[in-house]
Design a protein around this motif. Structure first.
Motif, PDB file in Angstrom:
ATOM      1  N   LEU A 160       0.861  -1.252   0.082  1.00 54.24           N
ATOM      2  CA  LEU A 160      -0.026  -0.030  -0.142  1.00 54.24           C
ATOM      3  C   LEU A 160       0.870   1.094  -0.046  1.00 54.24           C
ATOM      4  CD1 LEU A 160      -2.956  -0.871   2.519  1.00 54.24           C
ATOM      5  CD2 LEU A 160      -2.958  -0.723  -0.133  1.00 54.24           C
ATOM      6  N   VAL A 161       2.110   1.112   0.700  1.00 53.18           N
ATOM      7  CA  VAL A 161       2.807   2.395   0.713  1.00 53.18           C
ATOM      8  C   VAL A 161       3.489   2.406  -0.857  1.00 53.18           C
ATOM      9  CG1 VAL A 161       5.214   3.226   1.358  1.00 53.18           C
ATOM     10  CG2 VAL A 161       3.657   2.121   3.186  1.00 53.18           C
ATOM     11  N   PHE A 162       3.790   1.710  -1.162  1.00 51.09           N
ATOM     12  CA  PHE A 162       4.352   1.616  -2.779  1.00 51.09           C
ATOM     13  C   PHE A 162       3.006   2.190  -3.792  1.00 51.09           C
ATOM     14  CE2 PHE A 162       3.838  -0.231  -7.032  1.00 51.09           C
ATOM     15  CZ  PHE A 162       5.093  -0.029  -7.582  1.00 51.09           C
ATOM     16  N   MET A 163       1.826   1.833  -3.285  1.00 46.33           N
ATOM     17  CA  MET A 163       0.624   2.128  -4.250  1.00 46.33           C
ATOM     18  C   MET A 163       0.558   3.774  -4.034  1.00 46.33           C
ATOM     19  SD  MET A 163      -0.278  -0.163  -6.209  1.00 46.33           S
ATOM     20  CE  MET A 163      -1.880   0.129  -6.792  1.00 46.33           C
ATOM     21  N   ALA A 175      -5.750  14.092  -5.497  1.00 54.89           N
ATOM     22  CA  ALA A 175      -6.344  12.720  -6.315  1.00 54.89           C
ATOM     23  C   ALA A 175      -5.622  11.891  -6.047  1.00 54.89           C
ATOM     24  CB  ALA A 175      -6.043  13.115  -7.623  1.00 54.89           C
ATOM     25  N   ALA A 176      -4.347  11.842  -5.655  1.00 54.69           N
ATOM     26  CA  ALA A 176      -3.415  10.635  -5.256  1.00 54.69           C
ATOM     27  C   ALA A 176      -3.806  10.185  -3.917  1.00 54.69           C
ATOM     28  CB  ALA A 176      -1.732  11.295  -4.995  1.00 54.69           C
ATOM     29  N   TYR A 177      -3.965  10.820  -2.883  1.00 52.55           N
ATOM     30  CA  TYR A 177      -4.608  10.468  -1.674  1.00 52.55           C
ATOM     31  C   TYR A 177      -6.014   9.704  -1.794  1.00 52.55           C
ATOM     32  CZ  TYR A 177      -1.542  12.094   1.960  1.00 52.55           C
ATOM     33  OH  TYR A 177      -0.304  11.964   2.861  1.00 52.55           O
ATOM     34  N   ILE A 178      -6.789  10.135  -2.621  1.00 53.89           N
ATOM     35  CA  ILE A 178      -8.261   9.719  -2.905  1.00 53.89           C
ATOM     36  C   ILE A 178      -8.152   8.404  -3.449  1.00 53.89           C
ATOM     37  CG2 ILE A 178     -10.189  10.027  -4.102  1.00 53.89           C
ATOM     38  CD1 ILE A 178     -10.202  11.771  -1.646  1.00 53.89           C
ATOM     39  N   HIS A 179      -7.201   8.350  -4.516  1.00 56.78           N
ATOM     40  CA  HIS A 179      -6.887   6.873  -5.094  1.00 56.78           C
ATOM     41  C   HIS A 179      -6.487   5.793  -4.193  1.00 56.78           C
ATOM     42  CE1 HIS A 179      -7.685   8.818  -8.876  1.00 56.78           C
ATOM     43  NE2 HIS A 179      -7.632   7.680  -9.420  1.00 56.78           N
ATOM     44  N   VAL A 180      -5.674   6.184  -3.172  1.00 50.47           N
ATOM     45  CA  VAL A 180      -5.130   5.227  -2.438  1.00 50.47           C
ATOM     46  C   VAL A 180      -6.276   4.892  -1.255  1.00 50.47           C
ATOM     47  CG1 VAL A 180      -3.754   4.818  -0.256  1.00 50.47           C
ATOM     48  CG2 VAL A 180      -2.868   6.101  -2.151  1.00 50.47           C
ATOM     49  N   GLY A 181      -7.301   5.810  -0.896  1.00 44.43           N
ATOM     50  CA  GLY A 181      -8.529   5.640  -0.172  1.00 44.43           C
ATOM     51  C   GLY A 181      -9.514   4.770  -1.133  1.00 44.43           C
ATOM     52  N   ALA A 182      -9.714   5.091  -2.346  1.00 42.04           N
ATOM     53  CA  ALA A 182     -10.619   4.345  -3.134  1.00 42.04           C
ATOM     54  C   ALA A 182      -9.944   2.760  -3.420  1.00 42.04           C
ATOM     55  CB  ALA A 182     -10.395   4.912  -4.670  1.00 42.04           C
ATOM     56  N   LEU A 183      -8.575   2.618  -3.273  1.00 39.39           N
ATOM     57  CA  LEU A 183      -8.093   1.289  -3.340  1.00 39.39           C
ATOM     58  C   LEU A 183      -8.678   0.614  -2.058  1.00 39.39           C
ATOM     59  CD1 LEU A 183      -6.696  -0.984  -4.450  1.00 39.39           C
ATOM     60  CD2 LEU A 183      -4.470   0.054  -3.773  1.00 39.39           C
ATOM     61  N   THR A 247      -1.014  17.934   4.252  1.00 38.85           N
ATOM     62  CA  THR A 247      -0.706  16.484   4.150  1.00 38.85           C
ATOM     63  C   THR A 247      -0.541  15.845   2.637  1.00 38.85           C
ATOM     64  OG1 THR A 247      -3.146  15.959   4.044  1.00 38.85           O
ATOM     65  CG2 THR A 247      -2.002  15.807   6.256  1.00 38.85           C
ATOM     66  N   TYR A 248      -1.513  16.094   1.977  1.00 41.40           N
ATOM     67  CA  TYR A 248      -1.188  15.643   0.570  1.00 41.40           C
ATOM     68  C   TYR A 248      -0.667  16.371  -0.399  1.00 41.40           C
ATOM     69  CZ  TYR A 248      -5.223  18.730  -0.644  1.00 41.40           C
ATOM     70  OH  TYR A 248      -5.907  19.775  -0.525  1.00 41.40           O
ATOM     71  N   TRP A 254       3.318  10.730   0.084  1.00 42.18           N
ATOM     72  CA  TRP A 254       3.032   9.140   0.237  1.00 42.18           C
ATOM     73  C   TRP A 254       3.762   8.656   1.479  1.00 42.18           C
ATOM     74  CZ3 TRP A 254       7.450   6.111   0.860  1.00 42.18           C
ATOM     75  CH2 TRP A 254       8.786   6.854   0.439  1.00 42.18           C
ATOM     76  N   LEU A 255       4.814   9.404   2.023  1.00 40.95           N
ATOM     77  CA  LEU A 255       5.334   8.921   3.321  1.00 40.95           C
ATOM     78  C   LEU A 255       4.438   9.575   4.504  1.00 40.95           C
ATOM     79  CD1 LEU A 255       7.759   7.721   4.608  1.00 40.95           C
ATOM     80  CD2 LEU A 255       9.076   9.585   4.453  1.00 40.95           C
ATOM     81  N   VAL A 256       3.997  10.612   4.489  1.00 40.69           N
ATOM     82  CA  VAL A 256       3.257  11.138   5.080  1.00 40.69           C
ATOM     83  C   VAL A 256       1.891  10.133   5.472  1.00 40.69           C
ATOM     84  CG1 VAL A 256       1.312  13.171   5.836  1.00 40.69           C
ATOM     85  CG2 VAL A 256       3.602  13.521   4.723  1.00 40.69           C
ATOM     86  N   LEU A 257       1.463   9.520   4.427  1.00 41.70           N
ATOM     87  CA  LEU A 257       0.334   8.828   4.588  1.00 41.70           C
ATOM     88  C   LEU A 257       0.754   7.340   5.059  1.00 41.70           C
ATOM     89  CD1 LEU A 257      -2.607   8.370   3.793  1.00 41.70           C
ATOM     90  CD2 LEU A 257      -2.135   7.723   1.449  1.00 41.70           C
ATOM     91  N   ALA A 258       1.744   6.913   4.759  1.00 43.47           N
ATOM     92  CA  ALA A 258       2.477   5.699   5.617  1.00 43.47           C
ATOM     93  C   ALA A 258       2.589   5.946   7.079  1.00 43.47           C
ATOM     94  CB  ALA A 258       4.011   5.544   4.951  1.00 43.47           C
ATOM     95  N   MET A 259       2.958   6.843   7.513  1.00 37.77           N
ATOM     96  CA  MET A 259       2.809   7.358   8.873  1.00 37.77           C
ATOM     97  C   MET A 259       1.643   7.273   9.468  1.00 37.77           C
ATOM     98  SD  MET A 259       6.122   7.223   9.441  1.00 37.77           S
ATOM     99  CE  MET A 259       5.888   7.609  11.444  1.00 37.77           C
ATOM    100  N   ILE A 260       0.626   8.070   8.712  1.00 36.90           N
ATOM    101  CA  ILE A 260      -0.689   7.946   9.395  1.00 36.90           C
ATOM    102  C   ILE A 260      -0.947   6.781   9.383  1.00 36.90           C
ATOM    103  CG2 ILE A 260      -3.106   8.632   8.690  1.00 36.90           C
ATOM    104  CD1 ILE A 260      -1.265  11.088   9.555  1.00 36.90           C
ATOM    105  N   ALA A 261      -0.905   5.643   8.457  1.00 37.64           N
ATOM    106  CA  ALA A 261      -1.396   4.398   8.679  1.00 37.64           C
ATOM    107  C   ALA A 261      -0.657   3.690  10.019  1.00 37.64           C
ATOM    108  CB  ALA A 261      -1.075   3.790   7.293  1.00 37.64           C
ATOM    109  N   VAL A 262       0.640   3.908  10.161  1.00 34.51           N
ATOM    110  CA  VAL A 262       1.241   3.191  11.290  1.00 34.51           C
ATOM    111  C   VAL A 262       0.435   3.946  12.529  1.00 34.51           C
ATOM    112  CG1 VAL A 262       3.402   3.310  12.414  1.00 34.51           C
ATOM    113  CG2 VAL A 262       3.370   3.099  10.098  1.00 34.51           C
ATOM    114  N   ILE A 263       0.240   5.323  12.552  1.00 28.96           N
ATOM    115  CA  ILE A 263      -0.235   5.756  13.679  1.00 28.96           C
ATOM    116  C   ILE A 263      -1.456   5.231  14.098  1.00 28.96           C
ATOM    117  CG2 ILE A 263      -1.236   7.858  14.694  1.00 28.96           C
ATOM    118  CD1 ILE A 263       1.223   9.518  13.263  1.00 28.96           C
ATOM    119  N   THR A 264      -2.609   5.184  12.998  1.00 26.18           N
ATOM    120  CA  THR A 264      -3.940   4.721  13.193  1.00 26.18           C
ATOM    121  C   THR A 264      -3.900   3.095  13.451  1.00 26.18           C
ATOM    122  OG1 THR A 264      -4.156   4.469  10.672  1.00 26.18           O
ATOM    123  CG2 THR A 264      -5.075   6.370  11.893  1.00 26.18           C
TER     124      THR A 264
END
Length: 391
Positions: A160-163, A175-183, A247-248, A254-264
């Motif tokens: 998911l981090v790669f995506m 749109a990049a963040y939204i696409h990760v969310g859509a996935l 954030t986005y 993408w690294l910010v989103l990866a850290m958010i995933a770890v935190i959550t």
């Protein structure tokens, strides 16, 4: 009328999507909490094939809930299923993606500075991104790796981090963040449609036929449900992230989103362990808090070097007229807006100063102009930031 229709479709689908999402997430959270909170059944209940039981009070009433090890001896006359919440959330979410990012591809999906897509190529890339990402998850969940919780979680996280990184290379920032969310949302809805529902239908078939249900189906359904449980919090963050360009719009979004995933993930695991009766383990929450503070410090905007002398108000207004007023004007000239987004008008010095903080955030993160559709130069960006900071 196109902009007006666009706004109404956006409003309706977003509203419907949020309502369906609340119903789905609420049911998901409740049943995970319920499953983790079950107590050892009484001897009488255990003799009936009950795995666990729970007593609760809510809304002025007492409830007794039991869970069978596999299934009851006789199928109940009325059996409530939970599926349309998930399906409706995905359908409204994908419809919203189509309206916002496919219909508005030029404004919201494409960033020429990343990839100079045509609208058709951008939409095709979006669909391929979602299809491939979903297919990879399905291959993983059907592989022997699913038998290792830590192994599966590690591989899925890296994927998911790669995506997220790939989406950041292909699409406009938001749109990049939204696409990760859509996935993630597609994976979760797919877990219901391709895994949980078929397993439950097999359990119902076995009980109805008077057969002993195969425990394998129950285990697979619970595994996919558990995955959804951990994916929910990152998805909710992405749903609200479009309000926070820091954030986005970050250089390493993408690294910010990866850290958010770890935190959550740490927060979700803390809650699950606590519910399960494993005791309160504050280390997970403390780690999540420390990581959040560290992330905030790391993301802090860097000072912008002054480009010559500070420009005057006339030049600041000239830049905003060229690069911002297409959308942020009393009467926008953009095809996608008939009223200024968020009601922000940037046609006078007083208006620039009124929205100073929001402009600084949008300029420093690179969020505005959207996909840099008006071709604002880095010098213009820096000059406008310095002028805003000086006033």
């Amino acid at each position: 009328m196109e902009g007006y229709i666009f706004d109404w479709l956006n409003l309706f689908l977003r509203w419907f999507h949020v309502l369906a999402g609340i119903a789905w997430i609420g049911a998901s959270f409740y049943f995970v909490w319920l499953d983790l909170s079950l107590e050892k059944p009484s001897d009488e209940n255990e003799a009936r094939g009950i795995k666990g039981q729970l007593s609760a009070i809510h809304g002025g009433g007492f409830y007794e809930v039991v869970k069978y090890k596999l299934g009851p001896q006789v199928m109940p006359a009325n059996l409530h299923w939970f599926k349309w919440e998930a399906y409706t959330t995905w359908l409204t979410g994908f419809s919203l993606l189509a309206v916002m990012y496919y219909w508005g591809a030029q404004q919201y999906l494409i960033d020429p500075a990343k990839v100079a897509f045509s609208p058709a190529a951008a939409i095709g890339s979006s669909l391929l991104f979602l299809a491939v990402g979903f297919a990879v998850y399905e291959l993983l969940i059907k592989s022997p790796l699913r038998n290792s919780n830590k192994g599966f979680a590690s591989v899925l996280f890296v994927f998911l981090v790669f995506m997220a990184w790939l989406a950041d290379q292909l699409f406009a920032d938001r749109a990049a963040y939204i696409h990760v969310g859509a996935l993630i949302g597609s994976i979760m809805a797919g877990n219901v449609f391709f895994g949980i529902m078929p397993s439950q239908r097999e359990l119902v078939r076995a009980v109805t036929a008077g057969e002993t249900p195969d425990a394998r189906y129950a285990m697979l359904a619970k595994l996919r449900s558990t995955h959804n449980n951990y994916l929910t919090l990152p998805l909710v963050f992405i749903m609200i992230s479009n309000h926070y360009p820091m954030t986005y719009g970050h250089e390493y979004a993408w690294l910010v989103l990866a850290m958010i995933a770890v935190i959550t993930g740490l927060v979700r695991h803390f809650l699950n362990l606590k519910t399960q009766g494993a005791g309160v383990k504050p280390g997970y929450l403390i780690s999540a808090f420390i990581l959040t503070v560290a992330l905030a410090f790391w993301m802090a905007p860097k000072p912008v070097a002054t480009v010559g002398s500070v420009i005057n108000a006339d030049l600041a207004l000239h830049i905003t007229h060229l690069r911002c007023a297409e959308c942020h004007a009393e009467s926008p000239t953009s095809d996608m807006f008939k009223t200024p987004p968020a009601g922000i008008i940037l046609e006078s010095e007083a208006q620039l100063l009124q929205y100073k903080d929001r402009m600084l955030s949008a300029l420093q993160t690179g969020y505005m102009p959207l996909a840099n559709i008006t071709a604002m130069t880095e010098d213009e960006r820096a000059q406008l930031i310095v002028w805003l900071q000086a006033n």
